[in-house]
Design a protein around this motif. Structure first.
Motif, PDB file in Angstrom:
ATOM      1  N   ARG A 900     -39.931  20.648  30.493  1.00  0.00           N
ATOM      2  CA  ARG A 900     -40.963  21.791  30.710  1.00  0.00           C
ATOM      3  C   ARG A 900     -41.708  21.842  29.292  1.00  0.00           C
ATOM      4  O   ARG A 900     -42.900  22.016  29.569  1.00  0.00           O
ATOM      5  N   ILE A 901     -41.284  21.423  28.279  1.00  0.00           N
ATOM      6  CA  ILE A 901     -42.008  21.080  27.160  1.00  0.00           C
ATOM      7  C   ILE A 901     -43.036  19.805  27.352  1.00  0.00           C
ATOM      8  O   ILE A 901     -44.053  19.989  27.029  1.00  0.00           O
ATOM      9  N   GLY A 905     -45.128  22.931  30.654  1.00  0.00           N
ATOM     10  CA  GLY A 905     -44.768  24.126  31.647  1.00  0.00           C
ATOM     11  C   GLY A 905     -44.276  23.532  32.993  1.00  0.00           C
ATOM     12  O   GLY A 905     -43.618  24.455  33.747  1.00  0.00           O
ATOM     13  N   LEU A 906     -44.494  22.541  33.391  1.00  0.00           N
ATOM     14  CA  LEU A 906     -44.070  21.917  34.625  1.00  0.00           C
ATOM     15  C   LEU A 906     -42.873  21.180  34.397  1.00  0.00           C
ATOM     16  O   LEU A 906     -42.737  20.157  33.475  1.00  0.00           O
ATOM     17  N   SER A 907     -41.727  21.640  34.969  1.00  0.00           N
ATOM     18  CA  SER A 907     -40.722  20.880  34.892  1.00  0.00           C
ATOM     19  C   SER A 907     -40.176  20.394  36.274  1.00  0.00           C
ATOM     20  O   SER A 907     -40.317  20.828  37.214  1.00  0.00           O
ATOM     21  N   VAL A 908     -39.529  19.113  36.102  1.00  0.00           N
ATOM     22  CA  VAL A 908     -39.152  18.383  37.581  1.00  0.00           C
ATOM     23  C   VAL A 908     -37.850  17.954  37.463  1.00  0.00           C
ATOM     24  O   VAL A 908     -37.358  16.988  36.255  1.00  0.00           O
ATOM     25  N   THR A 931     -40.902  23.025  39.094  1.00  0.00           N
ATOM     26  CA  THR A 931     -40.992  24.421  38.797  1.00  0.00           C
ATOM     27  C   THR A 931     -42.039  24.595  37.892  1.00  0.00           C
ATOM     28  O   THR A 931     -42.009  23.764  36.877  1.00  0.00           O
ATOM     29  N   ASN A 932     -43.014  25.545  38.145  1.00  0.00           N
ATOM     30  CA  ASN A 932     -44.089  25.752  37.359  1.00  0.00           C
ATOM     31  C   ASN A 932     -43.645  27.152  36.431  1.00  0.00           C
ATOM     32  O   ASN A 932     -43.776  28.117  36.668  1.00  0.00           O
TER      33      ASN A 932
END
Length: 1131
Positions: A900-901, A905-908, A931-932
């Motif tokens: 996410r970093i 902010g978007l983690s996959v 995940t946003n």
């Protein structure tokens, strides 16, 4: 045909072949008689009035020719019989004349009127033979007669005569090139011929006379593609080579996007670099460049005619003729999308079992292919292992291929092979092997030290040639990192006493001179020894001694000053002027005097400059600019008559030039009177149009208009079955296909009702059959006008539909399907592109059944009425029915794709869902969870810029248009990893940013479970022994001693299924049960791409000991799987 068979029988010789010829009988005194007495008996027989004697004489003469004896002095006697009434004699006379007409032109001209009469003979063989003889008379006076004869023969009733006319065209063209325009007219006429007998010959004439006139091919392109399979073998070779050139001028490059990616690769590096130096101008430039590359990349859609060519040539890979297979292979290599080229590998490997001449040509082409497309031949590595019986040139070519195929995964097996080759008795081959080891070492850094150590060991070999070659290769390898290897340089310095091969001595001296600072004590001593033997050395060694002296003088003049002067004085009076010049030049350079110029200041820079390490390249690196399979490619030089392979066009030329006007004709069935005739006619047509798409020589007249659409609608069944052939256009237009299917079916229902009313008088069964046939015909006529411009895929769906229509069960399912689809979807999800809109049809059984089947057969068994009603209420959009909704089991391991970093902010996260991927069963399903975590919404999540190893493919997930803040979304993509653990690299794009990510599969996820009984398992295991079996002993982890734990850990490590009766105690009673506390667990699966069997056996023993056995056709997968399962069971 009876004429023809008789013709062939007699051609082979006669009963009297074994008899002595009278003129050569020693007893007759013929040996001493003057020459004019020869063949007197044959001349008498030819002059007699009896046909039987003439026939006998002609048989003996033809037999003589067959045995290679000269019968030219019989020409006058034979020519007289060209007007003979007996047809058999006439045939043999023409056989003789074809052989000798060119030599005895004056005599042949005398009987030219007879040949002209022969052109009007009722027998087709005589007409053809007369034309053949006429075209063999190489005299310019009769060019007009030949021209007239060819024109008449081109419109002859017999295809055999038309074929002969095509053969005569190049002969006339070489005799008088000014006739070109008239000959082109004849070629144009013959190209329109629909018989397979003529096709190959006329294309050959086209290639000889006017290969640049591509416009003549346009209208005949589809017909040639469809006839191809029935043309004789040499015709196939000519047509395929011509169509390869044609396709390169008419279609777009199917790999255009990949080549653009490579060009845009430079932008990628600056992308990383821009983080360090925050230079705004650079960033802007880079964005513009990236935008330009993206603008260039239009989605590639293959032209239906391009696909037709690939589809119709593919079956010829099974041809018995090596030239045909080679022609198809080069066509695929030059024209097919990268993902589909792999099919030719198997066929080419099959040719390696042929004669050594064929092997030589095939291996030359394979060596060129392996440079560009290495992945294609990797599965067949063992086929290129060298046999002791192979001739040297084949051994060297196989070495070349093995070296090109070497990579990190297979290098260990290849080097093991090379070790055995070094022991060979064939010295040239051993030298080539040592060079191959050197190339492997330069290409694959991981094994460089291993190779060096191996080569150093070879230095103690008894064979001087082996040592010499090793020295030369070691010299090249040491140039890459000399500081590490001063001990090797010392070792080689000692060899100067023993090695006598000049090249090797020169290499050692160069090494010592170049890296003299690493061996400061040894170098002067080597120079001392060399100075002693200077006068006896070869020139190449003397030059290196002078160089060594110069380098040592510059770095260590105390010890070597006198030695250098001594060597230079010896060189000053050498017999070779090169050596004298070198000595004079070096003396001025290193020993400055008042006369010497400014150069002597730079002596150190000149002599001790860093030299770049040599690049060891394949000699086949630049050969692919010649067309594969051509003589020019074989010789690596342009041969006479070679035509360059054109470059792909920038923009696609107009495809409508290949459309053939449809001749409106009254439907056949209205003309027929009796029902039987009608049936016969209809049965004949679908045989070609539906199943094979080959219009044979017996085709009826109106099929000319059909050939255009046949070409596209034909053999669709074959393509839908083969998993490897998937292109974007196919996937894209699935929704359109299905909408069309519905319309077609409704039309058919109405037609059926209407016809039943009209034909009540006829019996029900026959009327039903006929309706089906009428529908097929009328449908094809209808599709003729449309399918020229339509997508190829639509016509594919039509033809497969018309094939499957006959079975009752399927029509029922279609009605149910219609009912299910007529319900409005509850909430259709908006999609940006039409491509992704895909309707659910009950005939898409991939969603229910893991193995995809090309034809829909046992439908009722799958879909009970209850299932249909259950599905009726479902929304039919992609979002609902995508495999994403199938929740993964807790055992599946999640991997991080984007943190996410890093992702702002978007983690996959992703996991391998182990569900069959419905669009393509040869792909591994990868489930991704987005995940946003940011405060703002993320839009337009999609994949771009996919970079794959050769053979790999990706099916992207549908674009996620909106992912609100704090929300999670799931999507499924498919990746065909091609049975390797190499990563799939791509960019994950949002509406603002692009992130470089890669997915690398564990080896256990490259498989799908397969159900086997224990007996089947043991039988398959028995066939995968030897190199395909890997066994390891292990001690099981304390928590992994019971059956449940072992099964759970193995299936977690690899996607395999348990073989029932895994513990032998559960087996059938007749087998004596082993002690119950040592069960054997068996697991089975197949690799997703190639379907290679993977068998795993865990046999437990006392006190937690166990034995793990893996049997797999693919050794690399087997080796990696053993490591993974060992880890799982022992930790």
């Amino acid at each position: 045909m009876s004429d023809r068979s008789a013709f062939n029988d007699e051609k082979g010789g006669s009963s009297s072949v074994g008899e002595p010829e009278y003129g050569h009988d020693p007893a007759s005194g013929g040996i001493f008689s003057s020459d004019y007495k020869r063949h007197d008996d044959l001349k008498e027989m030819l002059d007699s009035n009896k046909d039987s004697l003439k026939l006998e004489a002609m048989k003996r003469i033809v037999a003589m020719i067959a045995r290679g004896k000269n019968a030219s002095d019989l020409f006058p006697a034979v020519v007289k019989n060209v007007a003979c009434k007996n047809i058999e004699v006439k045939k043999l006379v023409y056989v003789y004349l074809v052989r000798y007409a060119e030599e005895q032109q004056d005599l042949a001209l005398l009987s030219i009127s007879t040949f002209q009469r022969g052109l009007k003979d009722p027998n087709q063989l005589i007409r053809a033979s007369a034309l053949r003889v006429l075209s063999s008379i190489r005299v310019t006076i009769i060019v007009p007669i030949m021209m007239l004869a060819i024109k008449e023969a081109a419109s002859d009733m017999s295809p055999y005569v038309r074929k002969t006319a095509a053969h005569a065209i190049p002969k006339l063209y070489s005799l008088d090139p000014e006739q070109k325009d008239q000959l082109i007219e004849v070629i144009e006429k013959l190209l329109a011929d629909k018989t397979t007998l003529v096709a190959g010959s006329v294309v050959m004439a086209f290639e000889e006379v006017c290969p640049e006139r591509i416009d003549l091919i346009h209208k005949n392109y589809r017909k040639l593609c469809n006839l191809l399979i029935d043309v004789e073998e040499w015709g196939q070779v000519v047509i395929i080579n011509m169509l390869t050139r044609y396709a390169r001028t008419q279609f777009l490059n199917p790999n255009i996007n990949e080549s653009l990616l490579e060009e845009g690769g430079g932008g990628e590096k600056t992308f990383y670099g821009s983080d360090e130096d925050e230079d705004e101008d650079e960033e802007e430039k880079e964005k513009k460049a990236e935008a330009a590359v993206m603008a260039k990349r239009k989605p590639y859609v293959m032209d239906p005619d391009h696909r037709l060519l690939l589809r119709n040539t593919k079956p010829l890979l099974q041809s018995r003729n090596a030239a045909v297979v080679m022609a198809v292979a080069q066509l695929y290599f030059h024209l097919a999308p990268k993902a589909e080229v792999g099919v030719i590998a198997k066929a080419l490997v099959r040719l390696l079992r042929s004669h050594s001449e064929v092997q030589f040509v095939v291996l030359q082409n394979v060596a060129t292919m392996t440079i560009k497309r290495r992945g294609m031949f990797e599965p067949y590595l063992k086929s290129f292992y060298i046999r002791s019986t192979d001739p040297t040139q084949i051994k060297v070519l196989k070495l070349e291929v093995l070296t090109n195929l070497a990579n990190e995964t297979n290098i260990s097996t290849i080097l093991r092979e090379f070790q055995t080759y070094i022991k060979s008795m064939d010295k040239d081959f051993v030298a080539a092997t040592i060079q191959a080891i050197g190339r492997c070492a330069t290409n694959i850094g991981e094994v460089r030290d291993t190779c060096l150590n191996g080569l150093v060991q070879l230095l103690s070999n008894r064979d001087e040639l082996v040592v010499a070659e090793s020295v030369v290769v070691i010299k090249k390898l040491l140039q890459m990192q000399p500081e590490k290897h001063s001990d090797i340089i010392k070792h080689m310095a000692k060899l100067t006493d023993n090695i006598q091969v000049p090249m090797a001595r020169a290499s050692i001296l160069w090494l010592i001179g170049e890296y003299c600072e690493h061996v400061p004590k040894i170098a002067p001593d080597v120079l001392r020894k060399m100075a002693k033997s200077f006068t006896n050395e070869e020139d190449i060694v003397k030059l290196q001694i002078i160089n060594l002296a110069a380098k040592l003088y510059l770095t260590n003049s105390k010890q070597t000053k006198l030695l250098t002067q001594y060597v230079l004085n010896l060189a000053k009076y050498d017999q070779n002027y090169d050596i004298r010049d070198r000595a004079r030049f070096i003396r001025q350079l290193i020993v400055p005097t008042e006369k010497s110029g400014a150069l002597s200041k730079y002596a150190k820079k000149l002599f001790l400059a860093l030299k770049p390490a040599p690049v060891l390249e394949s000699p086949f690196k630049d050969r692919d600019h010649f067309q594969l399979g051509s003589l020019s490619h074989l010789l690596n030089a342009k041969a006479g008559g070679y035509q360059e392979l054109p470059d792909w066009p920038e923009a696609a030329p107009d495809p409508s030039v290949r459309n053939v006007e449809v001749k409106e004709s009254v439907p056949e069935w209205t003309k027929c009177s009796s029902r039987e005739k009608r049936k016969e006619k209809k049965v004949e047509k679908p045989f070609y149009s539906d199943s094979e798409g080959e219009s044979g020589p017996t085709e009826s007249a109106d099929s000319e208009s059909d050939s255009a659409s046949d070409s596209e609608s034909a053999s669709a069944s074959e393509e839908s079955g083969s998993g490897s052939e998937s292109e974007e256009s196919e996937e894209g237009s699935e929704s359109e296909e299905e909408e069309e299917d519905e319309e077609e079916k409704e039309k058919k229902k109405k037609k059926k009702e209407f016809k039943k009313a009209a034909q009540e008088s006829e019996s029900e069964q026959s009327s039903e059959e006929e309706e089906r046939k009428h529908e097929r015909k009328s449908k094809q006529r209808k599709s003729d006008s449309e399918s020229e411009s339509d997508e190829e895929d639509e016509s594919e769906s039509e033809s497969s539909q018309s094939e499957s229509e006959d079975s009752e069960s399927e029509t029922e399912v279609k009605k149910k399907k219609k009912a299910a689809e007529s319900k409005p979807p509850s909430k259709p999800v908006k999609k940006e592109s039409k491509k992704e809109k895909k309707e659910m049809s009950l005939l898409d059984l991939d969603d229910f059944e893991p193995a995809p089947s090309p034809q829909v057969t046992p439908v009722n068994s799958f879909l009970s009425n209850s299932l249909v009603t259950d599905l009726e209420g479902l929304s039919l959009s992609d979002a609902v029915l995508s495999p994403a909704t199938i929740a993964p089991s807790s055992a599946l391991k999640n991997y991080e794709l984007l943190h996410r970093i890093t992702g702002e902010g978007l983690s996959v996260e992703y996991c391998f869902s182990r569900q069959p991927f419905s669009p393509d069963a040869n792909m591994v399903a990868v489930q991704m969870q987005f995940t946003n975590n940011a405060t703002s919404d993320t839009k337009n999540l999609h994949i771009e810029d996919v970079k794959l190893q050769s053979g790999m493919r990706v099916k992207e997930f549908p674009e996620i248009e909106l992912l609100p803040a704090g929300e999670t979304a799931t999507a499924v993509m498919g990746i065909d990893f091609c049975d390797s653990t190499q990563a799939a690299n791509f960019q994950l794009c949002t509406h603002t940013r692009k992130f470089f990510v890669s997915i690398q599969p564990p080896v256990g996820e490259l498989m799908k479970p397969v159900f086997l009984t224990e007996n089947e398992f043991k039988k398959e295991q028995g066939q995968l022994m030897g190199m395909n079996e890997i066994t390891e002993k292990l001690t099981l982890d304390v928590n992994c001693r019971d059956e449940h734990a072992i099964v759970q850990r193995v299936t977690a490590a690899a996607n395999l299924s348990r073989v029932p009766c895994g513990s032998d105690k559960e087996c059938s009673p007749p087998v004596p049960p082993p002690p119950p506390d040592h069960p054997v667990h068996r697991f089975a699966g197949r690799t997703v791409t190639s379907g290679s069997l993977v068998l795993v056996t865990v046999a437990t023993k006392e006190e937690g000991a166990a034995q793990l056995t893996v049997n797999c056709e693919k050794m690399v997968i087997g080796t990696m799987l053993v490591k993974d399962i060992l880890l799982a069971l022992t930790q």
